[in-house]
Design a protein around this motif. Structure first.
Motif, short mmCIF file in Angstrom:
data_model
loop_
_atom_site.label_atom_id
_atom_site.label_comp_id
_atom_site.label_asym_id
_atom_site.label_seq_id
_atom_site.Cartn_x
_atom_site.Cartn_y
_atom_site.Cartn_z
N ASP A 1 -3.75 0.76 -9.76
CA ASP A 1 -3.50 2.16 -9.40
C ASP A 1 -2.40 2.74 -10.28
O ASP A 1 -2.01 2.17 -11.30
N ARG B 1 -1.43 -4.34 -10.62
CA ARG B 1 -2.12 -3.29 -9.88
C ARG B 1 -3.00 -2.47 -10.83
O ARG B 1 -2.71 -2.32 -12.02
N GLU C 1 0.85 -1.19 0.00
CA GLU C 1 0.00 0.00 0.00
C GLU C 1 0.89 1.24 0.00
O GLU C 1 2.12 1.13 0.08
#
Length: 631
Positions: free
Chosen positions: A180, A178, A131
């Protein structure tokens, strides 16, 4: 020229030869030890232009193997390495990295960090998906580690985006899925790290990157096209770029053994250097072990520098010898003792150079006048003769067979280690050793030599181990060393391997290559179990499979009868009869103690003590020479 000085950034290296980062198991308490410093200093004294220290973890979340260094504990070791190497004109770069999902949780007892929840193909361990807090911690970790390296006055740092690096894991579609910004822009983390580290280093220290430009997994991994784009995008931050290959599906492809052609990265490196366009100096890596190939690569514009790590483990004086026209001790790319990512924690060394990894303990032989008799011309005897002659002894080496080299040379066509014994023979001749072949030595000869004050070393090798099973004589039985000299191997051949080592696989491949119908049987559940530490275990089984060679696994050889070998499954007890005209027995051999037992207490070494590998033979040959000279 390869051996000429070269300017990297604002600093000058004494040669274009790089000693690259690798696991050594020399660290203590996660810090570079005094032995680490001696190890690097020895290569600096031998002419290495740049030394990159073992990659240190930049954050405590990374503890990939038990003796892996941690950057926060390495400042003193880096400083000592710089102090030891700089007088030789060698640049020292602190290796920095994080292994992410390809690490291990065995030591820090915490979840691995990775770009995405993708289990590692080797360990099968599932990392946590990092994260923003963990990503920021890694960026800060690289910056803090670089600051510590600067405090040690290193010439720069190298960041790891190679086969096991977290940075590479973010670059790759194999491990980064991912959604993001770090998935949309897979180089984002690398750019953040490079920017943070460059700010710490300033313009006067070297920023280097080890970059995997081909993961050999084109369905989702980094391809050469991707690697070219990555290199071009990251080069503006860099002074030095080392082009490597490999990823989670192909870690062994990074530093493969002798089954992979030397210089395998030449074309990839040429492509990357063209794409970088001079923004950073480019280093060729990839089983380059010979000065001639390295020089040709520079001449052809493939790279600006060449990494020759294993070659300098084999001979730390590689550059110095090349400058003076002497032949360096060869690296045969066996990987048997220089790959040490192993639960046993072996110290890095070399089968041909037993002093590698033990630089702080090795005592060079002092001058020792007088005669010396060495009985046996295998690798142990050749090394003993070389050391005794180098110490000033008038050495006589006697071998009962027509050729020197022992079992190594007899098996050389199956697994080419003959270059090493060839070098030992050449060195013995250069040092004036008197060599006699086709001559047997008796106990009376030992007595006469001892009476003349000679240092005596017995290295009479080994003899075949009898097969203690019922045998009606219908199957011809040969040892592994006899295969190459056999004139007629007509009919199907079964290779029997109760050891699980490289010899049986090499003999099987040799027989297949020469047109023979061959199969292999082993007590293990897999063929070539002991090839795992060298990186050839999977590849060897792939080669056997593609060649169509039958593999009989988990069997014990029970008898030879009626033109068959009877095998018994060691789990079920079920028996199978395998038709064969020839059985090649690759069992461990027995020491040839005939001469030694007539004069027990004589200094001896190698297979006549206990038949093992070339590494033990050469190491013990050296030790025996030092002991005999001392007597």
């Amino acid at each position: 020229m390869l051996t000429d000085p070269f300017v990297v950034g604002s600093r000058s290296a004494c040669s274009r030869v790089v000693f690259g980062p690798h696991e050594t198991n020399l660290c203590t308490d996660r810090a570079l030890s005094a032995r680490s410093v001696h190890y690097y200093a020895r290569r600096a004294r031998g002419g290495a232009g740049i030394i990159v220290t073992e990659h240190a973890s930049v954050h405590e979340s990374d503890w990939p193997y038990e003796r892996a260094p941690l950057a926060s504990r390495c400042a003193d070791g880096w400083a000592a390495t710089v102090e030891a190497c700089r007088p030789h004109g060698t640049l020292v770069l602190a290796g920095l990295g994080h292994t992410g999902g390809q690490g291990s949780s065995a030591f820090h007892q915490s979840a691995l960090w990775g770009p995405s929840r993708v289990p590692d193909p080797s360990s099968r361990e599932l990392p946590m998906a990092m994260e923003p807090a963990e990503i920021d911690a890694v960026v800060d970790g690289f910056a803090v580690a670089a600051r510590s390296a600067v405090s040690a006055d290193v010439d720069g740092v190298e960041l790891d985006a190679g086969p096991t690096g977290l940075l590479r894991q973010f670059h790759s579609g194999l491990t980064n899925i991912r959604a993001d910004e770090y998935g949309v822009d897979r180089l984002l983390l690398a750019r953040r790290v490079l920017a943070a580290v460059r700010e710490v280093l300033g313009p006067d220290r070297i920023l280097a990157l080890r970059l995997s430009c081909d993961e050999l997994a084109p369905w989702a991994g980094i391809t050469p096209e991707d690697g070219t784009a990555h290199a071009a995008a990251l080069a503006p931050w860099l002074d030095l770029l080392t082009v490597v290959r490999g990823g989670p599906m192909s870690v062994a492809a990074y530093r493969p053994d002798l089954h992979t052609v030397e210089g395998f990265n030449i074309e990839l490196c040429r492509r990357i250097r063209d794409a970088v366009g001079g923004a950073a100096a480019v280093v060729l890596q990839g089983s380059v072990t010979e000065i001639e190939m390295a020089q040709r690569s520079l001449d052809a514009g493939v790279a600006d520098l060449v990494e020759m790590t294993r070659a300098q483990i084999a001979d730390p004086d590689l550059v110095v010898k090349s400058r003076t026209g002497r032949r360096p001790r060869p690296c045969v790319r066996c990987n048997q003792t220089c790959l040490v990512r192993d639960p046993r924690n072996p110290v890095v060394t070399c089968i041909g150079n037993p002093g590698a990894g033990y630089e702080s303990e090795e005592v060079p032989p002092g001058r020792s006048a007088g005669p010396a008799l060495i009985v046996g011309g295998g690798p142990a005897g050749l090394e003993a003769a070389r050391v005794l002659a180098a110490a000033g002894r008038s050495a006589r080496l006697v071998e009962r067979s027509p050729r020197l080299g022992g079992m190594v040379r007899r098996l050389a066509a199956a697994r080419d280690l003959s270059e090493l014994v060839g070098w030992l023979e050449d060195e013995c001749r250069r040092l004036g050793v008197r060599i006699e072949t086709g001559t047997a030595v008796t106990a009376a000869d030992l007595d006469a030599a001892a009476g003349d004050g000679a240092a005596v070393v017995v290295t009479t090798g080994s003899s075949p181990r009898p097969l203690e099973i019922p045998d009606d004589g219908s199957v011809r039985v040969l040892g592994a060393a006899e295969v190459l000299g056999a004139e007629d191997l007509a009919g199907p051949v079964l290779v029997w391997d109760p050891v699980g080592g490289p010899v049986a696989v090499a003999v099987t491949e040799f027989l297949h290559a020469h047109g023979g119908a061959v199969s292999i049987a082993t007590v293990d559940q897999v063929v070539g179990r002991l090839l795992a530490p060298t990186g050839d275990f999977v590849d060897a089984n792939v080669r056997l499979q593609r060649a169509g060679i039958d593999r009989h696994q988990s069997f014990v050889l029970r008898e030879l009868t009626g033109g068959t070998a009877v095998l018994e499954n060691r789990f079920t007890g079920e028996r199978s009869a395998i038709r064969c005209a020839v059985l090649v027995d690759c069992s461990a051999r027995l020491p040839d103690e005939t001469l030694y037992l007539q004069r027990p207490g004589t200094v001896r070494a190698g297979d006549c003590v206990a038949p093992r590998t070339v590494a033990e033979a050469i190491r013990e040959g050296r030790r025996a020479a030092l002991e005999a000279a001392g007597r």
